[in-house]
Design a protein around this motif. Sequence first.
Motif, PDB file in Angstrom:
ATOM      1  N   ALA A 149       0.500   6.910  -1.823  1.00  0.00           N
ATOM      2  CA  ALA A 149      -0.370   6.483  -2.973  1.00  0.00           C
ATOM      3  C   ALA A 149      -0.291   4.788  -2.330  1.00  0.00           C
ATOM      4  O   ALA A 149       1.595   4.522  -2.431  1.00  0.00           O
ATOM      5  CB  ALA A 149       0.261   7.002  -3.803  1.00  0.00           C
ATOM      6  N   VAL A 150      -0.463   3.661  -2.372  1.00  0.00           N
ATOM      7  CA  VAL A 150      -0.397   2.872  -2.688  1.00  0.00           C
ATOM      8  C   VAL A 150      -0.404   1.998  -4.074  1.00  0.00           C
ATOM      9  O   VAL A 150      -1.495   1.820  -4.223  1.00  0.00           O
ATOM     10  CB  VAL A 150      -1.143   1.903  -1.409  1.00  0.00           C
ATOM     11  N   VAL A 151       0.436   1.633  -4.188  1.00  0.00           N
ATOM     12  CA  VAL A 151       0.761   0.537  -6.246  1.00  0.00           C
ATOM     13  C   VAL A 151       0.727  -0.829  -5.720  1.00  0.00           C
ATOM     14  O   VAL A 151       1.810  -1.879  -5.673  1.00  0.00           O
ATOM     15  CB  VAL A 151       1.708   1.972  -6.959  1.00  0.00           C
ATOM     16  N   GLY A 152      -0.481  -1.378  -5.888  1.00  0.00           N
ATOM     17  CA  GLY A 152      -0.415  -2.752  -5.779  1.00  0.00           C
ATOM     18  C   GLY A 152      -1.870  -2.748  -4.168  1.00  0.00           C
ATOM     19  O   GLY A 152      -1.446  -2.439  -3.179  1.00  0.00           O
ATOM     20  N   ALA A 153      -2.467  -3.432  -4.473  1.00  0.00           N
ATOM     21  CA  ALA A 153      -3.147  -3.950  -3.889  1.00  0.00           C
ATOM     22  C   ALA A 153      -3.264  -5.221  -3.392  1.00  0.00           C
ATOM     23  O   ALA A 153      -3.957  -6.369  -2.827  1.00  0.00           O
ATOM     24  CB  ALA A 153      -4.455  -4.189  -4.187  1.00  0.00           C
ATOM     25  N   GLY A 154      -2.012  -6.690  -3.617  1.00  0.00           N
ATOM     26  CA  GLY A 154      -1.498  -7.798  -3.175  1.00  0.00           C
ATOM     27  C   GLY A 154      -1.192  -7.265  -1.420  1.00  0.00           C
ATOM     28  O   GLY A 154      -1.695  -6.707  -1.183  1.00  0.00           O
ATOM     29  N   TRP A 155      -1.165  -8.697  -1.013  1.00  0.00           N
ATOM     30  CA  TRP A 155      -0.825  -8.740   0.408  1.00  0.00           C
ATOM     31  C   TRP A 155       0.400  -7.547   1.072  1.00  0.00           C
ATOM     32  O   TRP A 155       0.193  -6.931   2.066  1.00  0.00           O
ATOM     33  CB  TRP A 155      -0.349 -10.292   0.988  1.00  0.00           C
ATOM     34  N   ILE A 156       1.316  -6.744   0.459  1.00  0.00           N
ATOM     35  CA  ILE A 156       2.553  -6.492   0.887  1.00  0.00           C
ATOM     36  C   ILE A 156       1.639  -4.647   0.731  1.00  0.00           C
ATOM     37  O   ILE A 156       1.849  -4.264   1.512  1.00  0.00           O
ATOM     38  CB  ILE A 156       3.506  -5.668   0.078  1.00  0.00           C
ATOM     39  N   GLY A 157       0.623  -4.496  -0.190  1.00  0.00           N
ATOM     40  CA  GLY A 157       0.481  -2.872  -0.525  1.00  0.00           C
ATOM     41  C   GLY A 157      -0.668  -3.289   0.512  1.00  0.00           C
ATOM     42  O   GLY A 157      -0.814  -2.074   1.316  1.00  0.00           O
ATOM     43  N   SER A 158      -1.538  -3.376   0.967  1.00  0.00           N
ATOM     44  CA  SER A 158      -2.638  -3.753   1.072  1.00  0.00           C
ATOM     45  C   SER A 158      -2.291  -4.166   3.146  1.00  0.00           C
ATOM     46  O   SER A 158      -3.081  -3.149   4.067  1.00  0.00           O
ATOM     47  CB  SER A 158      -3.527  -5.778   1.585  1.00  0.00           C
ATOM     48  N   GLU A 159      -1.199  -4.563   3.729  1.00  0.00           N
ATOM     49  CA  GLU A 159      -1.093  -4.669   4.431  1.00  0.00           C
ATOM     50  C   GLU A 159      -0.330  -2.880   5.485  1.00  0.00           C
ATOM     51  O   GLU A 159      -0.407  -2.455   5.908  1.00  0.00           O
ATOM     52  CB  GLU A 159      -0.054  -5.628   5.208  1.00  0.00           C
ATOM     53  N   PHE A 160       0.282  -2.692   4.234  1.00  0.00           N
ATOM     54  CA  PHE A 160       0.870  -1.326   4.386  1.00  0.00           C
ATOM     55  C   PHE A 160       0.191   0.015   4.116  1.00  0.00           C
ATOM     56  O   PHE A 160      -0.047   0.433   5.229  1.00  0.00           O
ATOM     57  CB  PHE A 160       2.085  -1.030   2.991  1.00  0.00           C
ATOM     58  N   ALA A 161      -1.018  -0.337   3.840  1.00  0.00           N
ATOM     59  CA  ALA A 161      -2.307   0.508   3.272  1.00  0.00           C
ATOM     60  C   ALA A 161      -2.414   0.446   4.633  1.00  0.00           C
ATOM     61  O   ALA A 161      -2.895   1.253   5.155  1.00  0.00           O
ATOM     62  CB  ALA A 161      -2.957   0.220   1.924  1.00  0.00           C
ATOM     63  N   ALA A 162      -3.193  -0.469   5.377  1.00  0.00           N
ATOM     64  CA  ALA A 162      -3.822  -0.556   6.830  1.00  0.00           C
ATOM     65  C   ALA A 162      -3.027   0.092   7.733  1.00  0.00           C
ATOM     66  O   ALA A 162      -3.354   1.371   9.112  1.00  0.00           O
ATOM     67  CB  ALA A 162      -4.211  -2.323   6.842  1.00  0.00           C
ATOM     68  N   SER A 163      -1.488  -0.292   8.078  1.00  0.00           N
ATOM     69  CA  SER A 163      -0.634   0.515   8.784  1.00  0.00           C
ATOM     70  C   SER A 163      -1.114   1.716   8.789  1.00  0.00           C
ATOM     71  O   SER A 163      -0.155   2.154   9.452  1.00  0.00           O
ATOM     72  CB  SER A 163       0.790  -0.496   8.503  1.00  0.00           C
ATOM     73  N   ALA A 164      -0.760   2.532   7.575  1.00  0.00           N
ATOM     74  CA  ALA A 164      -0.474   3.750   7.418  1.00  0.00           C
ATOM     75  C   ALA A 164      -2.250   5.013   8.026  1.00  0.00           C
ATOM     76  O   ALA A 164      -2.196   5.692   8.066  1.00  0.00           O
ATOM     77  CB  ALA A 164      -0.264   4.401   5.708  1.00  0.00           C
ATOM     78  N   ARG A 165      -3.218   3.394   7.034  1.00  0.00           N
ATOM     79  CA  ARG A 165      -3.873   4.107   7.861  1.00  0.00           C
ATOM     80  C   ARG A 165      -4.160   4.054   9.444  1.00  0.00           C
ATOM     81  O   ARG A 165      -4.889   4.977   9.623  1.00  0.00           O
ATOM     82  CB  ARG A 165      -5.654   3.837   7.627  1.00  0.00           C
ATOM     83  N   GLN A 166      -3.678   3.546  10.064  1.00  0.00           N
ATOM     84  CA  GLN A 166      -3.959   3.306  11.224  1.00  0.00           C
ATOM     85  C   GLN A 166      -3.186   4.531  11.895  1.00  0.00           C
ATOM     86  O   GLN A 166      -3.393   4.563  12.646  1.00  0.00           O
ATOM     87  CB  GLN A 166      -3.758   1.828  12.203  1.00  0.00           C
TER      88      GLN A 166
END
Length: 412
Positions: A149-166
Amino acid sequence: MGKKQTFIIVGASLAGAKAAEELRERGFDGEVVLVGSEAERPYERPPLTKDYLRGEAEGAPFVHEEDFYARHEIELLTGTTVAAIDPGRGSITLEGGRELGYDRLLLATGAEPRRIPVPGAELEGIHYLRTLSDCDLLREKLDGSARVAVVGAGWIGSEFAASARQAGHEVTVIDPVALPNERIFGAEIGTFYRDVHAAHGVKLVLGEGVESFEGDGSLERVRTGSGQAIDCDLAVVGIGVIPRTSLAEAAGLSVENGILVDAGLETSAPGVFAAGDVASARHPFYDERIRVEHWSNALEQGPAAARAMLGESVSFDHIPYFFSDQYDVGMEYSGYAPRWDEVVFRGERESGEFIAFWLRDGIVAAGMNVNVWDVSDPIRALIRSRQAVDRGALTDPDTPLESLATEASRGA
């Protein structure tokens, strides 16, 4: 021969490390002391949500080679916390009581993650991503199957989400705002990034915040404001940062959303300077205070502060710039647009290759190039011109941006 001067830099950050490097490159032969509370030597933060997090980088993203500081006679004190500074006496005190005197002082103390004040926030499994050690721990946690779960869709959250998904993890992003980074960029760019994440299989829970974290000793689920339960093995919270100003405040320096500095990066205390995420600087181009939390600002502002410490005339007017990589989408943003009238596009957003321009009174305030490269210079030239640009030419892919920038500069 007079006594050699001592310049101290508090904060072994990118800004601090580049300032120390600049001092030596400019021929300063006095003592340079670089003090950092983290155990590691200075490193860069952008890879912590990208290739280093995914295990694709060759080693940690250090600013300099390990022997750089010794070779340049820079005393690097890692794992060392500054307890107090005394501008009147020209000294700092380290935890443990050791006192160091200085002739010039630079504060590059950066920022720290904003904590989320909800029930269950202390549960094991809730993480913040700011430091190298934070990233190393998350790399371990992501080594295997994990629901994230990523709380926050700013740059840190979005980039972490992308890396975790990749990396193949199940990812849910939660944010009370309707679209990623909508407050900064507006609905058009927010919609684009929402769709990018959705296309890569990220579940987006937008328009509602986190009510609580739940679990028996460790995190098991996130409960949203609407009552939705999101099962997860770990959560990463990225809801912004707070500038580290406590040392400056205790020393009586002027502070307001950062340490207040003039265009030459000097604080309200003579001989004390600030740079990087912590500095709220009077920007000569915009004629207002700006505190910029990006890599490029630290990279440029640290050396500028070093030049000011050496007595050079400095007027730091760097146009803000940052970049982001998420999946196969790379972008660069240049400018500063807290307010705008409209956002116009060169190229189709649906193609994933376009340039967006934020206009105010027909003047380009900022530009973002997405998967379009080598255009940052003409975008910055358009911004600096402060001249209205023909909207049709601006959005026409067949009209070279360089020609528009040249025309605008002639009219300036």
